[in-house]
Design a protein around this motif. Structure first.
Motif, PDB file in Angstrom:
ATOM      1  N   THR A 205      -8.328  -0.734   6.665  1.00  0.00           N
ATOM      2  CA  THR A 205      -7.594   0.414   7.194  1.00  0.00           C
ATOM      3  C   THR A 205      -6.827   1.123   6.090  1.00  0.00           C
ATOM      4  O   THR A 205      -6.854   2.356   5.986  1.00  0.00           O
ATOM      5  CB  THR A 205      -6.622  -0.044   8.291  1.00  0.00           C
ATOM      6  N   SER A 206      -6.158   0.357   5.249  1.00  0.00           N
ATOM      7  CA  SER A 206      -5.358   0.931   4.167  1.00  0.00           C
ATOM      8  C   SER A 206      -6.202   1.768   3.222  1.00  0.00           C
ATOM      9  O   SER A 206      -5.843   2.900   2.871  1.00  0.00           O
ATOM     10  CB  SER A 206      -4.675  -0.193   3.369  1.00  0.00           C
ATOM     11  N   LEU A 207      -7.340   1.217   2.791  1.00  0.00           N
ATOM     12  CA  LEU A 207      -8.184   1.916   1.823  1.00  0.00           C
ATOM     13  C   LEU A 207      -8.818   3.154   2.439  1.00  0.00           C
ATOM     14  O   LEU A 207      -9.016   4.169   1.766  1.00  0.00           O
ATOM     15  CB  LEU A 207      -9.261   0.977   1.283  1.00  0.00           C
ATOM     16  N   MET A 208      -9.134   3.090   3.729  1.00  0.00           N
ATOM     17  CA  MET A 208      -9.680   4.247   4.421  1.00  0.00           C
ATOM     18  C   MET A 208      -8.681   5.401   4.401  1.00  0.00           C
ATOM     19  O   MET A 208      -9.054   6.568   4.211  1.00  0.00           O
ATOM     20  CB  MET A 208     -10.036   3.865   5.863  1.00  0.00           C
ATOM     21  N   ILE A 209      -7.417   5.089   4.578  1.00  0.00           N
ATOM     22  CA  ILE A 209      -6.374   6.111   4.567  1.00  0.00           C
ATOM     23  C   ILE A 209      -6.180   6.672   3.162  1.00  0.00           C
ATOM     24  O   ILE A 209      -5.964   7.876   2.981  1.00  0.00           O
ATOM     25  CB  ILE A 209      -5.052   5.529   5.093  1.00  0.00           C
ATOM     26  N   MET A 210      -6.288   5.844   2.155  1.00  0.00           N
ATOM     27  CA  MET A 210      -5.993   6.259   0.783  1.00  0.00           C
ATOM     28  C   MET A 210      -6.950   7.314   0.242  1.00  0.00           C
ATOM     29  O   MET A 210      -6.557   8.195  -0.521  1.00  0.00           O
ATOM     30  CB  MET A 210      -6.034   5.037  -0.140  1.00  0.00           C
ATOM     31  N   GLY A 211      -8.232   7.215   0.582  1.00  0.00           N
ATOM     32  CA  GLY A 211      -9.223   8.041  -0.073  1.00  0.00           C
ATOM     33  C   GLY A 211      -9.844   7.301  -1.243  1.00  0.00           C
ATOM     34  O   GLY A 211      -9.303   6.299  -1.737  1.00  0.00           O
ATOM     35  N   ALA A 212     -10.988   7.789  -1.720  1.00  0.00           N
ATOM     36  CA  ALA A 212     -11.820   7.017  -2.643  1.00  0.00           C
ATOM     37  C   ALA A 212     -11.115   6.630  -3.929  1.00  0.00           C
ATOM     38  O   ALA A 212     -11.122   5.455  -4.323  1.00  0.00           O
ATOM     39  CB  ALA A 212     -13.097   7.793  -2.951  1.00  0.00           C
TER      40      ALA A 212
ATOM     41  N   ILE B 125      -5.371   8.010  11.210  1.00  0.00           N
ATOM     42  CA  ILE B 125      -4.225   8.881  10.953  1.00  0.00           C
ATOM     43  C   ILE B 125      -3.465   8.378   9.725  1.00  0.00           C
ATOM     44  O   ILE B 125      -3.121   7.202   9.637  1.00  0.00           O
ATOM     45  CB  ILE B 125      -3.267   8.922  12.155  1.00  0.00           C
ATOM     46  N   ASP B 126      -3.180   9.274   8.802  1.00  0.00           N
ATOM     47  CA  ASP B 126      -2.395   8.924   7.614  1.00  0.00           C
ATOM     48  C   ASP B 126      -0.915   8.941   7.983  1.00  0.00           C
ATOM     49  O   ASP B 126      -0.363  10.002   8.295  1.00  0.00           O
ATOM     50  CB  ASP B 126      -2.670   9.934   6.506  1.00  0.00           C
ATOM     51  N   PRO B 127      -0.247   7.774   7.960  1.00  0.00           N
ATOM     52  CA  PRO B 127       1.177   7.733   8.331  1.00  0.00           C
ATOM     53  C   PRO B 127       2.052   8.556   7.396  1.00  0.00           C
ATOM     54  O   PRO B 127       3.170   8.913   7.758  1.00  0.00           O
ATOM     55  CB  PRO B 127       1.527   6.243   8.234  1.00  0.00           C
ATOM     56  N   ARG B 128       1.559   8.824   6.207  1.00  0.00           N
ATOM     57  CA  ARG B 128       2.353   9.540   5.208  1.00  0.00           C
ATOM     58  C   ARG B 128       2.340  11.051   5.422  1.00  0.00           C
ATOM     59  O   ARG B 128       3.218  11.753   4.929  1.00  0.00           O
ATOM     60  CB  ARG B 128       1.838   9.202   3.803  1.00  0.00           C
ATOM     61  N   THR B 129       1.342  11.553   6.152  1.00  0.00           N
ATOM     62  CA  THR B 129       1.226  12.997   6.373  1.00  0.00           C
ATOM     63  C   THR B 129       1.251  13.385   7.846  1.00  0.00           C
ATOM     64  O   THR B 129       1.477  14.547   8.171  1.00  0.00           O
ATOM     65  CB  THR B 129      -0.086  13.524   5.769  1.00  0.00           C
ATOM     66  N   GLY B 130       0.963  12.422   8.718  1.00  0.00           N
ATOM     67  CA  GLY B 130       0.879  12.718  10.144  1.00  0.00           C
ATOM     68  C   GLY B 130      -0.442  13.323  10.565  1.00  0.00           C
ATOM     69  O   GLY B 130      -0.603  13.739  11.713  1.00  0.00           O
TER      70      GLY B 130
ATOM     71  N   THR C 284       0.821  -1.217   0.000  1.00  0.00           N
ATOM     72  CA  THR C 284       0.000   0.000   0.000  1.00  0.00           C
ATOM     73  C   THR C 284       0.852   1.262   0.000  1.00  0.00           C
ATOM     74  O   THR C 284       0.319   2.367   0.150  1.00  0.00           O
ATOM     75  CB  THR C 284      -0.928   0.033   1.227  1.00  0.00           C
ATOM     76  N   HIS C 285       2.162   1.096  -0.170  1.00  0.00           N
ATOM     77  CA  HIS C 285       3.094   2.228  -0.216  1.00  0.00           C
ATOM     78  C   HIS C 285       2.960   3.130   1.014  1.00  0.00           C
ATOM     79  O   HIS C 285       2.989   4.358   0.911  1.00  0.00           O
ATOM     80  CB  HIS C 285       2.895   3.040  -1.495  1.00  0.00           C
TER      81      HIS C 285
END
Length: 351
Positions: A307-314, A277-282, A118-119
């Motif tokens: 969880t991954s898809l929720m963080i990614m956005g639609a 929380i998005d780990p990529r942005t904090g 999921t990068h």
């Protein structure tokens, strides 16, 4: 596990649906006078609720076996227990390989694999950020007061402690190594799914061919109910302060998990900040998604992917789901209403 985030209770609503307080609900009992309640048991463990419904009589000692494996997961993978295996790993600073139990090693390995695919949208080292925003086990610090947005400098400093790439896993040796001393692991985005799979393994070993398991809102089903009908799972309408069913689906020999932003959040200055929380942005996510449900072969996979898809956005989530053949349902906020998007794999199951 995060006890404030996942502690649940249950209530019966119309139509005989047993609705645990949380993202997912389940149809575990008939709720009618003509059909008796299904055998099973419920309880609290890991800071959350669990429920097991059986398509036949419960064997003697089964409930204790189930409770034992759930307690085992909590004992080894909780960030709320100072003496847990995971907490000891988090406190280590020497960078040496730490011997772990096989189960914990496998869960960490799955978490790292999901992080790679999921990068970084899923990242089990996100714990310090969750604490900083006031949602985690370490949220009692001055920088982690829930209900108050942390400062930019605090977020930047905490981001320096995030990174799945600093974790090495040796599955053969059942060992884990941190290559950065202040990195910490938080398995709350995957451990409940693992717990469901562990319970399923216990039921399978006891020769039970029909069951529905729920732990903290993650579910797995095997076979069908005694009357031949499928186990039914109700995906909850993602609205704070309400308990309504959005969609009911049938579940057979599969698992489902849901992530959402509407149960655990705080408001500050008119802005809602959720525990996602998005780990990529904090930052807590503000991407228009209200919830994501994923159906998979294992609950651990469904848990991590939702969880991954929720963080990614639609858009990113749907592209990922199509590329990786993930059965996903997305519920989006559209003004004051809600809209759905489904991946091709979800449509193939429930179209």
């Amino acid at each position: 596990m995060n006890r404030r985030s996942f502690l649940k209770s249950s209530m019966l609503i119309g139509g005989g649906i047993l609705l645990p307080a949380g993202v997912l609900s389940l149809v575990g009992r008939s709720g009618t006078a003509s059909t008796p309640d299904l055998a099973g048991f419920d309880g609290l463990v890991m800071g959350t609720g669990y429920s097991v419904r059986l398509g036949g009589a419960a064997k003697e000692g089964l409930e204790q076996q189930v409770l034992s494996v759930l307690r085992d997961v909590d004992t080894h993978m909780s960030t709320w227990k100072a003496d847990s295996e995971l907490s000891r790993l988090n406190r280590s600073v020497d960078g040496d390989w730490q011997e772990m139990t096989p189960a914990t090693t496998r869960v960490i390995a799955q978490a790292m694999s999901t992080s790679e695919s999921t990068h970084g949208a899923f990242d089990a080292t996100v714990g310090p950020l969750v604490d900083l925003w006031g949602f985690g086990a370490g949220s009692s610090s001055s920088n982690g007061v829930r209900g108050q947005r942390p400062g930019v400098q605090s977020i930047s400093q905490t981001m320096a402690r995030i990174g799945h790439e600093y974790i090495d896993v040796d599955l053969q040796a059942n060992a884990v190594r941190k290559r950065k001393s202040d990195i910490e692991l938080d398995l709350s985005g995957i451990a409940k799914g693992h717990a469901v799979d562990r319970v399923a393994a216990v039921l399978d070993a006891n020769g039970i061919e029909s069951y529905l398991i729920e732990v903290g809102g993650e579910l797995a089903a095997r076979g069908r109910k005694p009357d031949g009908s499928a186990w039914k799972v109700a995906i909850e309408k993602p609205e704070a302060g309400r308990r309504d069913v959005f969609r009911v689906i049938e579940l057979e020999n599969r698992a489902i998990a849901t992530s959402g932003d509407y149960r655990n959040f705080f408001d500050d200055g008119g802005q809602r900040y959720s525990h996602a929380i998005d780990p990529r942005t904090g930052q807590p996510v503000h991407n228009g998604l209200a919830s994501v449900s994923v159906v998979a072969d294992t609950t651990m996979a469904a848990d991590a992917l939702s969880t991954s898809l929720m963080i990614m956005g639609a858009d990113e989530a749907m592209a990922f789901a199509e590329q990786h053949d993930v059965a996903a349902q997305l519920i989006l906020k559209s003004g004051s209403s809600l809209a759905e998007r489904h991946s091709s794999a979800f449509e193939a199951l429930y179209g």
